[in-house]
Design an enzyme around this catalytic site. Structure first.
Site, PDB file in Angstrom:
ATOM      1  N   GLY A   1     -10.445  -6.649   0.232  1.00 26.61           N
ATOM      2  CA  GLY A   1      -9.182  -6.422   0.946  1.00 26.61           C
ATOM      3  C   GLY A   1      -9.345  -6.570   2.447  1.00 26.61           C
ATOM      4  O   GLY A   1      -8.714  -5.841   3.228  1.00 26.61           O
TER       5      GLY A   1
ATOM      6  N   GLY B   1      -5.488  -5.441   8.070  1.00 28.13           N
ATOM      7  CA  GLY B   1      -5.538  -3.974   8.111  1.00 28.13           C
ATOM      8  C   GLY B   1      -6.939  -3.407   8.289  1.00 28.13           C
ATOM      9  O   GLY B   1      -7.781  -3.956   9.010  1.00 28.13           O
ATOM     10  N   ILE B   2      -7.182  -2.296   7.619  1.00 24.44           N
ATOM     11  CA  ILE B   2      -8.452  -1.576   7.766  1.00 24.44           C
ATOM     12  C   ILE B   2      -9.625  -2.467   7.354  1.00 24.44           C
ATOM     13  O   ILE B   2     -10.677  -2.474   8.004  1.00 24.44           O
ATOM     14  CB  ILE B   2      -8.413  -0.273   6.932  1.00 24.44           C
ATOM     15  CG1 ILE B   2      -7.458   0.736   7.597  1.00 24.44           C
ATOM     16  CG2 ILE B   2      -9.807   0.320   6.784  1.00 24.44           C
ATOM     17  CD1 ILE B   2      -7.216   2.007   6.793  1.00 24.44           C
TER      18      ILE B   2
ATOM     19  N   TYR C   1      -1.355   7.294  -6.424  1.00 23.31           N
ATOM     20  CA  TYR C   1      -2.245   7.003  -5.287  1.00 23.31           C
ATOM     21  C   TYR C   1      -3.201   8.167  -5.006  1.00 23.31           C
ATOM     22  O   TYR C   1      -4.413   7.975  -4.902  1.00 23.31           O
ATOM     23  CB  TYR C   1      -1.392   6.688  -4.057  1.00 23.31           C
ATOM     24  CG  TYR C   1      -2.172   6.294  -2.828  1.00 23.31           C
ATOM     25  CD1 TYR C   1      -2.648   4.999  -2.655  1.00 23.31           C
ATOM     26  CD2 TYR C   1      -2.435   7.222  -1.815  1.00 23.31           C
ATOM     27  CE1 TYR C   1      -3.363   4.637  -1.522  1.00 23.31           C
ATOM     28  CE2 TYR C   1      -3.144   6.868  -0.679  1.00 23.31           C
ATOM     29  CZ  TYR C   1      -3.606   5.578  -0.532  1.00 23.31           C
ATOM     30  OH  TYR C   1      -4.312   5.217   0.594  1.00 23.31           O
TER      31      TYR C   1
END
Ligand SMILES: NC(=O)c1ccc[n+]([C@@H]2O[C@H](COP(=O)([O-])OP(=O)(O)OC[C@H]3O[C@@H](n4cnc5c(N)ncnc54)[C@H](O)[C@@H]3O)[C@@H](O)[C@H]2O)c1
Length: 268
Positions: free
Chosen positions: A10, A14-15, A151
């Site tokens: 990923g 982002g992160i 989540y």
């Protein structure tokens, strides 16, 4: 000396891209995985091209073992570390979580973390190297978050998996840790931070006085992967600017005019 090699899942935005940037800047060679091939290619190019980073498109939720094997092949048969960063949200009240959403979140946030870690362990052991894994959990693993479906449970699972894998894989010389980010400005929560008032009210709740940046998570991951952390394993390190420690201060108390959290904190 040949640079150490790491797969970050990923990592196209982002992160994950913040983690990849910090690791590349510290001399790691990075396989930049993302389900979006354009994001993976752009991030790998921004990191300086093949010497520093290679793009690796693919859905970690459906082919975690193959992605780890491809990463090792792309990185010249070498894999020293894995960062399980990819994670998704499917917002829903817990009472209404649809089975499809439950499956989707479980597959990416927890199942892929376990299967990719197993595959990385096999790579570490076949090359006779010690290795390190860092999983991206969340402060939601420590304190529930309303309306985010599965989540919270998957992130608590990531932290529990981290501790168990550290115990079982420590004897192989493999360290397994996690970071639990607090509020970080990325696409995942952009709707919040694009609203200036909401941004300011959230910022005011963080003792260090700012919303996190992906690099803040990247430097924590870099520490956990480094030899400086050679005796650290099984830990989930909270990286939240102090936010989770202010929860008791959010209780209404004399001197705070009403129950608004920002006002309560401002009157501490
Ligand atoms: N942003 C926050 O405030 C925050 C806080 C705590 C934890 N986290 C965690 O940090 C991690 C990264 O979050 P983010 O905010 O950068 O998210 P993001 O949605 O901004 O970026 C996630 C990246 O992962 C990619 N991705 C999504 N599913 C994938 C899959 N199946 N396979 C490969 N790539 C995939 C996306 O294309 C995207 O580039 C997640 O695990 C998230 O749960 C984020």
């Amino acid at each position: 000396m040949e640079p150490k090699a790491v797969l970050v899942t990923g990592a196209g935005s982002g992160i994950g891209s913040g983690i990849a940037e910090v690791l590349a800047a510290r001399g790691w060679r990075v396989a930049v995985n993302d389900v979006d091939p354009v994001l993976a290619a752009d991030t790998a190019a921004e990191l300086g091209g093949p010497e520093r980073a290679v793009a690796l498109s693919g859905d970690i939720g459906t082919e975690p073992e193959a992605i780890v094997a491809r990463a090792a092949a792309l990185l010249g048969g070498r894999l020293d570390a894995l960062v399980n960063n990819a994670g998704i949200h499917r917002r829903a009240p817990l009472a209404d979580v649809a089975a499809d959403d439950l499956d989707a979140v479980y597959r990416v946030n927890l199942r892929a973390v376990v299967l990719a870690s197993q595959a990385a362990l096999r790579q570490f052991r076949s090359s006779g190297m010690s290795g390190a894994i860092v999983n991206v959990s969340s402060i939601a693993a420590l304190t529930p978050q309303m309306g985010v479906g599965l989540y919270t449970a998957t992130k608590a699972g990531v932290s529990a998996f981290t501790a168990q894998a550290a115990v079982e894989w420590g004897p192989f010389g493999v360290r397994v840790n996690a970071v639990a980010p607090g509020m970080v400005r990325t696409a995942m929560a952009e709707a919040v931070y694009a609203d200036a008032e909401l941004h300011e009210r959230r910022r005011a709740m963080v003792p260090l006085g700012r919303i996190g940046h992906p690099h803040d998570i990247g430097t924590a991951v870099a520490f956990l992967l480094s030899d400086d952390a050679s005796y650290v394993t099984g830990q989930t390190i909270v990286v939240d600017g102090g936010f989770t420690n202010v929860l008791i201060d959010l209780l209404p108390h004399p001197g705070a005019p009403h129950h608004d959290a920002t006002t309560t904190l401002a009157h501490r």
